[in-house]
Design an enzyme around this catalytic site. Structure first.
Site, short mmCIF file in Angstrom:
data_model
loop_
_atom_site.label_atom_id
_atom_site.label_comp_id
_atom_site.label_asym_id
_atom_site.label_seq_id
_atom_site.Cartn_x
_atom_site.Cartn_y
_atom_site.Cartn_z
N GLU A 1 9.23 1.90 11.07
CA GLU A 1 10.29 2.90 10.81
C GLU A 1 9.60 4.25 10.88
O GLU A 1 8.85 4.61 9.97
CB GLU A 1 10.91 2.68 9.43
CG GLU A 1 11.63 1.37 9.26
CD GLU A 1 12.84 1.24 10.14
OE1 GLU A 1 13.46 2.27 10.47
OE2 GLU A 1 13.16 0.11 10.54
N GLU B 1 8.87 16.84 14.87
CA GLU B 1 9.41 16.63 13.53
C GLU B 1 8.69 17.56 12.55
O GLU B 1 7.47 17.45 12.38
CB GLU B 1 9.18 15.17 13.12
CG GLU B 1 9.78 14.84 11.77
CD GLU B 1 9.47 13.42 11.32
OE1 GLU B 1 8.32 12.99 11.45
OE2 GLU B 1 10.40 12.75 10.83
N CYS C 1 13.46 11.18 6.86
CA CYS C 1 13.27 10.80 8.27
C CYS C 1 14.52 11.08 9.09
O CYS C 1 14.42 11.46 10.25
CB CYS C 1 12.88 9.33 8.37
SG CYS C 1 14.06 8.24 7.56
N LYS D 1 0.88 -1.19 0.00
CA LYS D 1 0.00 0.00 0.00
C LYS D 1 0.91 1.23 0.00
O LYS D 1 1.44 1.63 1.04
CB LYS D 1 -0.88 -0.02 1.25
CG LYS D 1 -2.25 0.63 1.10
CD LYS D 1 -2.21 2.10 0.75
CE LYS D 1 -2.00 2.99 1.95
NZ LYS D 1 -1.79 4.40 1.55
P1 NAD Z 1 2.05 8.75 7.38
O1 NAD Z 1 2.23 8.02 8.65
O2 NAD Z 1 1.02 9.80 7.29
O3 NAD Z 1 1.72 7.75 6.18
C1 NAD Z 1 2.56 6.64 5.89
C2 NAD Z 1 1.73 5.55 5.23
O4 NAD Z 1 0.76 5.09 6.17
C3 NAD Z 1 0.94 6.03 4.00
O5 NAD Z 1 0.92 4.99 3.03
C4 NAD Z 1 -0.45 6.23 4.57
O6 NAD Z 1 -1.48 6.09 3.60
C5 NAD Z 1 -0.52 5.11 5.58
N1 NAD Z 1 -1.51 5.31 6.64
C6 NAD Z 1 -1.98 6.48 7.15
N2 NAD Z 1 -2.90 6.23 8.11
C7 NAD Z 1 -2.98 4.87 8.22
C8 NAD Z 1 -3.73 4.00 9.05
N3 NAD Z 1 -4.61 4.45 9.95
N4 NAD Z 1 -3.54 2.67 8.92
C9 NAD Z 1 -2.67 2.18 8.03
N5 NAD Z 1 -1.95 2.95 7.20
C10 NAD Z 1 -2.08 4.29 7.30
O7 NAD Z 1 3.50 9.28 7.03
P2 NAD Z 1 3.89 10.26 5.86
O8 NAD Z 1 3.45 11.61 6.25
O9 NAD Z 1 3.47 9.65 4.57
O10 NAD Z 1 5.49 10.16 5.91
C11 NAD Z 1 6.28 10.97 6.68
C12 NAD Z 1 6.70 10.26 7.94
O11 NAD Z 1 7.41 9.07 7.62
C13 NAD Z 1 7.65 11.10 8.76
O12 NAD Z 1 7.29 11.03 10.11
C14 NAD Z 1 9.00 10.42 8.53
O13 NAD Z 1 9.94 10.63 9.54
C15 NAD Z 1 8.60 9.00 8.42
N6 NAD Z 1 9.64 8.23 7.75
C16 NAD Z 1 10.39 7.36 8.49
C17 NAD Z 1 11.44 6.66 7.88
C18 NAD Z 1 12.31 5.72 8.66
O14 NAD Z 1 13.03 4.93 8.04
N7 NAD Z 1 12.28 5.76 9.97
C19 NAD Z 1 11.68 6.84 6.51
C20 NAD Z 1 10.89 7.74 5.81
C21 NAD Z 1 9.86 8.42 6.44
#
Ligand code: NAD
Length: 504
Positions: free
Chosen positions: A277, A408, A311, A202
């Site tokens: 992550e 963040e 991230c 997804k």
């Molecule tokens: P997000 O958590 O909003 O979304 C991530 C994914 O989760 C998307 O595919 C989204 O559709 C899905 N999602 C959202 N709500 C959900 C739910 N209730 N159930 C299941 N899936 C759901 O994150 P974002 O805004 O897309 O990405 C940015 C974040 O990702 C930042 O916090 C960043 O630090 C983190 N990130 C972490 C790493 C790492 O390796 N630690 C790498 C890249 C990004």
């Protein structure tokens, strides 16, 4: 808001051919289809706000079908029982195909996500290639152990033979974010497939185009039907349904800490395995013995690469007071020289943020910092036809309890503060709910190693930042997550350990 005018270069022929399709479906059991509801949603070019195409809006019914296809493919062993050398060959072929299509993929990523072309072309998509190559190698090295036991109650004349073997965990739900879509997807798919799992992917709702193209290339590489399944759609619908699904054995998630908590709640129904992550607020520490010019360039790259939507971005700068003014001014000079524009323009160094919603959230953080008494050394403006370009920003006069110091921001916003006592700065750097990464700049290796030991972060870089490699585990301590991506540690996320103990 300030003005920012730019041209939008035409995509290359391959990317244009893909864009000309305009509609993109789900991929389930080896077939492309529209969503069960036939509903679709738009994906936009964040620089202009123009619609690039429409994707299937999936819900529980689509996820049910995708999980059933992944389950059937797992249970009949078409992938998990394929000899490891054959699995390895297909993974290697996937890497080759990504590499062959690298310009097309990099342009699609730029259009959908906004990033400057060079970020995808020279860093992220080569990173995705590296993931498939590295885990192709590991597919043939999944080994258990023979274990000498002290069992002594076997019948007279019999012996005990005990060993462990590693088996794929089953059906994996991979949920990924929008900041670096293709490489973060590869970081889930490559180890999961190397382990013999089948997958339902997804992607993030605003950056699904390269996932569609990747799945096509994976099929072309010979991945059997049902081994990779794609459902596009929103987190609260498709993502939530996947995280809750009783037929899924493991969720591999990258995204925000807030969503990570929701995933945990959703996963508890069948106690599926979860790796997370999550977010970060990574410190970069410049000691008084640092190579200051290198530290200035390194600290600027650490926060401004990919518009700070990384991230492990080095978003908190702690700089020894003897060099603070020089370092802050040097970073501000670089920030002001960064060329903003459409990501497809090869001269662009920073594109827009991923969406208007996100740029306005970053703008709110800048305002909150100003309201709390921080000073804007440079940047702090939002521009562009879609109001998505945030100028590279450095904020000083910050205090530990300010929101801009603790939360963040996920944009090109650096908070910079001086320190005098190197022991005290370790406490300041560790004073965060996050623990994803950290950097220290020093010409003394023993200082560097002392800081590396003391910093509570999953990765510490000395005289560098964001040095990724498929072989290096990456992941977070504290609320930055559970488990590690990349490296041999990542493979273990997708394996179950079975102990066999026999009397013979
Ligand atoms: P997000 O958590 O909003 O979304 C991530 C994914 O989760 C998307 O595919 C989204 O559709 C899905 N999602 C959202 N709500 C959900 C739910 N209730 N159930 C299941 N899936 C759901 O994150 P974002 O805004 O897309 O990405 C940015 C974040 O990702 C930042 O916090 C960043 O630090 C983190 N990130 C972490 C790493 C790492 O390796 N630690 C790498 C890249 C990004």
């Amino acid at each position: 808001m300030t003005d920012l005018a730019f041209d939008v270069p035409s995509p290359n022929a391959k990317a244009q051919e893909f864009l000309d399709r305009r509609e993109y479906g789900n991929f389930i059991g080896g077939k492309w289809s529209s969503s069960a509801s036939s509903e679709t949603f738009e994906t936009l070019d964040p620089a202009t706000g123009e619609c690039l195409g429409r994707l299937a809006r999936s819900n529980t019914a689509d996820v049910d079908q995708a999980v059933a296809a992944a389950r059937a493919a797992f249970d009949d062993g078409r992938w998990s029982k394929m000899v490891p050398m054959e699995r390895a060959k297909i993974l290697w072929r996937i890497a080759d195909l990504i590499e062959e299509h690298i310009d097309e993929l990099a342009e699609l990523e730029t259009l959908d996500q906004g990033k400057a072309f060079y970020v995808g072309r020279w860093a992220e998509i080569p990173g995705a290639v590296g993931q498939f190559r590295y885990f192709s190698g590991l597919a043939t090295k999944i080994e258990g152990a023979t274990i000498p036991t002290s069992i002594n109650y076997q019948p007279e004349g019999k012996e005990v033979f005990a060993y462990t073997q590693k088996e794929p965990v089953g059906v994996v739900g991979a949920i990924v974010p929008w900041n670096s879509p293709l490489v973060l997807t590869a970081m889930k798919l490559a180890p999961a497939l190397a382990a013999g799992c089948t997958v339902v992917l997804k992607p993030a709702e605003n950056t699904s185009l390269t996932a569609v193209r990747l799945v096509e290339l994976m099929t072309e590489a010979g991945l059997p039907d049902g081994v990779i399944n794609l459902v596009t759609g929103f987190g609260a619908e498709a993502g939530q349904a996947l995280a809750e699904h009783p037929g899924v054995n493991k969720i591999a998630f990258t995204g925000s800490t807030a969503t990570g908590r929701r995933i945990l709640d959703a996963a508890k129904g069948n106690l599926k395995k979860v790796t997370l992550e999550l977010g970060g607020k990574s410190p970069v520490i410049v000691l008084d013995d640092a190579d200051v010019d290198a530290a200035i360039q390194g600290a600027a790259n650490a926060i401004f690469f990919n518009g700070g939507q990384v991230c492990i971005a080095g978003s908190r700068l702690y700089c020894h007071s003897s060099v603070f003014d020089r370092v802050a001014a040097g970073i501000a000079e670089i920030a002001q020289s960064i060329k903003l524009g459409h990501g497809l323009d090869q001269a662009t160094q920073m594109g827009p943020l991923v969406s208007r919603e996100h740029s306005s959230k970053v703008g709110e953080y800048i305002d909150s910092g100003k309201g709390d008494g921080a000073s804007v050394l440079c940047g702090g403006t939002i521009a562009g036809p879609n109001e998505t370009f945030v100028s590279p920003t450095v904020m000083t006069d910050v205090k530990p309890d300010m929101r801009i110091m603790r939360e963040e921001i996920f944009g090109p916003v650096l908070v910079a503060t001086p320190f005098d006592d190197p022991n005290e700065v370790i406490n300041s750097a560790n004073d965060s709910e996050y623990g994803l990464a950290a950097g220290v700049w020093t010409e003394s290796l023993s200082n560097g190693l002392r800081f590396a030991n003391a910093l509570r972060a999953g990765t510490v870089w000395i005289n560098g930042h964001a040095m990724y490699d498929a072989s290096l585990p990456i992941g977070g301590m504290k609320q930055s997550g559970w488990g590690r991506d990349s490296g041999q540690a990542a493979l273990e996320n997708y394996l179950e350990l079975k102990t066999v103990c026999a009397i013979h």
